[in-house]
Design a protein around this motif. Structure first.
Motif, mmCIF file in Angstrom:
data_model
loop_
_atom_site.group_PDB
_atom_site.id
_atom_site.type_symbol
_atom_site.label_atom_id
_atom_site.label_comp_id
_atom_site.label_asym_id
_atom_site.label_seq_id
_atom_site.Cartn_x
_atom_site.Cartn_y
_atom_site.Cartn_z
ATOM 1 N N VAL A 163 0.865 -1.169 0.000
ATOM 2 C CA VAL A 163 0.000 0.000 0.000
ATOM 3 C C VAL A 163 0.903 1.222 0.000
ATOM 4 O O VAL A 163 1.731 1.390 0.896
ATOM 5 N N TYR A 164 0.770 2.067 -1.030
ATOM 6 C CA TYR A 164 1.534 3.312 -1.142
ATOM 7 C C TYR A 164 0.582 4.447 -0.778
ATOM 8 O O TYR A 164 -0.410 4.669 -1.484
ATOM 9 N N ASP A 165 0.890 5.173 0.299
ATOM 10 C CA ASP A 165 -0.039 6.205 0.748
ATOM 11 C C ASP A 165 0.715 7.280 1.519
ATOM 12 O O ASP A 165 1.723 6.990 2.178
ATOM 13 N N LEU A 166 0.212 8.499 1.458
ATOM 14 C CA LEU A 166 0.802 9.618 2.196
ATOM 15 C C LEU A 166 0.828 9.317 3.698
ATOM 16 O O LEU A 166 1.780 9.636 4.392
ATOM 17 N N MET A 167 -0.215 8.663 4.186
ATOM 18 C CA MET A 167 -0.343 8.346 5.606
ATOM 19 C C MET A 167 -0.002 6.872 5.871
ATOM 20 O O MET A 167 -0.643 6.206 6.683
ATOM 21 N N ALA A 168 1.030 6.358 5.213
ATOM 22 C CA ALA A 168 1.373 4.935 5.280
ATOM 23 C C ALA A 168 1.586 4.450 6.716
ATOM 24 O O ALA A 168 1.096 3.380 7.086
ATOM 25 N N THR A 169 2.285 5.217 7.525
ATOM 26 C CA THR A 169 2.562 4.793 8.900
ATOM 27 C C THR A 169 1.272 4.643 9.694
ATOM 28 O O THR A 169 1.080 3.636 10.392
ATOM 29 N N ASN A 170 0.381 5.615 9.571
ATOM 30 C CA ASN A 170 -0.895 5.543 10.291
ATOM 31 C C ASN A 170 -1.745 4.375 9.804
ATOM 32 O O ASN A 170 -2.349 3.662 10.610
ATOM 33 N N TRP A 171 -1.797 4.185 8.468
ATOM 34 C CA TRP A 171 -2.588 3.081 7.930
ATOM 35 C C TRP A 171 -2.014 1.736 8.341
ATOM 36 O O TRP A 171 -2.750 0.780 8.594
ATOM 37 N N GLU A 172 -0.691 1.645 8.399
ATOM 38 C CA GLU A 172 -0.076 0.381 8.813
ATOM 39 C C GLU A 172 -0.493 0.019 10.239
ATOM 40 O O GLU A 172 -0.846 -1.123 10.524
ATOM 41 N N GLU A 173 -0.462 1.003 11.125
ATOM 42 C CA GLU A 173 -0.868 0.762 12.514
ATOM 43 C C GLU A 173 -2.345 0.382 12.602
ATOM 44 O O GLU A 173 -2.712 -0.491 13.373
ATOM 45 N N ALA A 174 -3.171 1.023 11.789
ATOM 46 C CA ALA A 174 -4.618 0.812 11.877
ATOM 47 C C ALA A 174 -5.107 -0.406 11.105
ATOM 48 O O ALA A 174 -6.079 -1.040 11.516
ATOM 49 N N ALA A 175 -4.447 -0.741 9.991
ATOM 50 C CA ALA A 175 -5.054 -1.706 9.073
ATOM 51 C C ALA A 175 -4.218 -2.937 8.740
ATOM 52 O O ALA A 175 -4.734 -3.861 8.119
ATOM 53 N N SER A 176 -2.975 -2.986 9.128
ATOM 54 C CA SER A 176 -2.113 -4.092 8.719
ATOM 55 C C SER A 176 -2.664 -5.455 9.136
ATOM 56 O O SER A 176 -2.775 -6.367 8.315
ATOM 57 N N GLU A 177 -3.017 -5.607 10.384
ATOM 58 C CA GLU A 177 -3.539 -6.893 10.854
ATOM 59 C C GLU A 177 -4.894 -7.206 10.228
ATOM 60 O O GLU A 177 -5.170 -8.357 9.873
ATOM 61 N N ALA A 178 -5.728 -6.179 10.075
ATOM 62 C CA ALA A 178 -7.049 -6.401 9.465
ATOM 63 C C ALA A 178 -6.901 -6.837 8.013
ATOM 64 O O ALA A 178 -7.631 -7.718 7.541
ATOM 65 N N LEU A 179 -5.956 -6.242 7.296
ATOM 66 C CA LEU A 179 -5.730 -6.609 5.896
ATOM 67 C C LEU A 179 -5.253 -8.059 5.799
ATOM 68 O O LEU A 179 -5.742 -8.827 4.970
ATOM 69 N N LYS A 180 -4.334 -8.456 6.664
ATOM 70 C CA LYS A 180 -3.882 -9.850 6.673
ATOM 71 C C LYS A 180 -5.041 -10.785 7.009
ATOM 72 O O LYS A 180 -5.185 -11.852 6.429
ATOM 73 N N MET A 181 -5.870 -10.395 7.966
ATOM 74 C CA MET A 181 -6.989 -11.228 8.379
ATOM 75 C C MET A 181 -8.005 -11.381 7.245
ATOM 76 O O MET A 181 -8.548 -12.468 7.043
ATOM 77 N N ALA A 182 -8.254 -10.300 6.509
ATOM 78 C CA ALA A 182 -9.182 -10.375 5.373
ATOM 79 C C ALA A 182 -8.672 -11.377 4.350
ATOM 80 O O ALA A 182 -9.442 -12.170 3.807
ATOM 81 N N ASP A 191 3.873 -14.075 6.498
ATOM 82 C CA ASP A 191 3.986 -12.955 7.421
ATOM 83 C C ASP A 191 4.941 -11.891 6.869
ATOM 84 O O ASP A 191 5.959 -12.214 6.272
ATOM 85 N N GLY A 192 4.610 -10.640 7.071
ATOM 86 C CA GLY A 192 5.478 -9.562 6.641
ATOM 87 C C GLY A 192 5.330 -9.197 5.181
ATOM 88 O O GLY A 192 6.090 -8.390 4.673
ATOM 89 N N LYS A 193 4.361 -9.793 4.482
ATOM 90 C CA LYS A 193 4.200 -9.506 3.064
ATOM 91 C C LYS A 193 3.197 -8.384 2.792
ATOM 92 O O LYS A 193 2.915 -8.086 1.664
ATOM 93 N N VAL A 194 2.641 -7.813 3.835
ATOM 94 C CA VAL A 194 1.801 -6.629 3.667
ATOM 95 C C VAL A 194 2.664 -5.443 4.079
ATOM 96 O O VAL A 194 3.077 -5.336 5.224
ATOM 97 N N LYS A 195 2.973 -4.574 3.110
ATOM 98 C CA LYS A 195 3.863 -3.439 3.369
ATOM 99 C C LYS A 195 3.117 -2.140 3.116
ATOM 100 O O LYS A 195 2.345 -2.029 2.161
ATOM 101 N N PHE A 196 3.371 -1.160 3.941
ATOM 102 C CA PHE A 196 2.824 0.180 3.770
ATOM 103 C C PHE A 196 3.997 1.117 3.512
ATOM 104 O O PHE A 196 4.897 1.233 4.344
ATOM 105 N N LEU A 197 4.001 1.752 2.340
ATOM 106 C CA LEU A 197 5.113 2.603 1.921
ATOM 107 C C LEU A 197 4.640 4.037 1.723
ATOM 108 O O LEU A 197 3.622 4.266 1.056
ATOM 109 N N PRO A 198 5.381 5.019 2.261
ATOM 110 C CA PRO A 198 4.962 6.410 2.102
ATOM 111 C C PRO A 198 5.143 6.899 0.667
ATOM 112 O O PRO A 198 6.112 6.545 -0.011
#
Length: 183
Positions: free
Chosen positions: A54-73, A86-93
Motif C-alpha cells: 500500500v503506497y499512501d501519504l499516511m502509510a505509517t498511520n494506515w499500517e498501525e490501523a489496518a495491517s492486521e485487518a488486511l492480513k486477516m481479510a 507474514d510480513g508480506k503486507v507493506k505500507f510505503l509512504p
C-alpha cells in the motif's frame, strides 16, 4: 481485460508469487478486492505468496490501523495462512505532489497496481504520473475514479509513452486501464 488476467495468472502459477500494489490505497481495501478477484479467476489449487503493498501519504498511520485487518481479510478469503506469508503486507509512504517519494524499485516489481478514488484528493502532478507510468511497464494498472479530469491527463501521458490503455470516461465511476507493455 480477461485475456490480460489469464496471462497474469499464468505468471503467478509459474512464479508461485503475485505482487500487488495500491497507490493512495489507505487501508488497502481495493487490494483486498483485487486479490479476491484474482484468486477466483485463478482458481488456485496451489500455494502462492501474495506480496501486497500500500503506497499512501499516511502509510505509517494506515499500517498501525489496518495491517492486521488486511492480513486477516486475506486469511478469511483464502482459507489458510500458508497462502500469505507474514510480513508480506507493506505500507510505503508516497506523496502525489512529489515524484521523488516514489519507490521506483518497488513499483517495477508489481504485477498489478490499483488506484481507487485517490485522485479526487490530489492535484495533478505530471512528473509524478510520468514516473509511475515509466516504472510500471510489467504491471496492469487499474484506475477507478469519480472525476475524469486527471484520468484524461494520465491517459494522454500513457499514450505519449506508447502504453496500451483503455479509458472508459463516460462510465460512473470512470475507469482507466493501463495494460502491460508487450515484451
Amino acid at each position: 481485460l480477461l485475456p490480460e488476467v489469464k496471462t497474469l495468472v499464468a505468471g503467478f502459477k509459474e512464479r508461485k508469487k503475485a505482487v500487488l500494489g495500491s497507490l493512495g490505497g489507505g487501508p488497502g481495501s481495493d487490494l483486498s478486492g483485487a486479490m479476491s478477484f484474482l484468486g477466483e479467476a485463478a482458481e488456485f489449487s496451489y500455494s502462492i505468496t501474495w506480496d501486497v503493498r500500500v503506497y499512501d501519504l499516511m502509510a505509517t498511520n494506515w499500517e498501525e490501523a489496518a495491517s492486521e485487518a488486511l492480513k486477516m481479510a486475506h486469511y478469511k478469503h483464502f482459507g489458510n495462512l500458508s497462502r500469505i506469508q507474514d510480513g508480506k503486507v507493506k505500507f510505503l509512504p508516497i506523496d502525489f505532489k512529489d515524484e521523488k517519494t516514489i519507490n521506483v524499485d518497488s513499483l517495477r516489481e508489481l504485477d498489478v497496481l490499483t488506484v481507487s478514488w485517490a485522485l479526487n484528493e490530489a492535484l495533478f502532478n505530471e512528473a509524478f504520473w510520468t514516473r509511475v507510468i515509466e516504472n510500471t511497464p510489467k504491471a496492469l494498472v487499474l484506475f477507478v475514479e469519480g472525476k475524469g479530469e486527471q484520468l484524461a491527463k494520465i491517459h494522454k501521458l500513457a499514450q505519449s509513452q506508447g502504453r496500451p490503455s483503455l479509458f472508459l470516461q463516460y462510465e460512473i465511476p470512470r475507469k482507466l486501464i493501463l495494460y502491460r507493455v508487450p515484451v
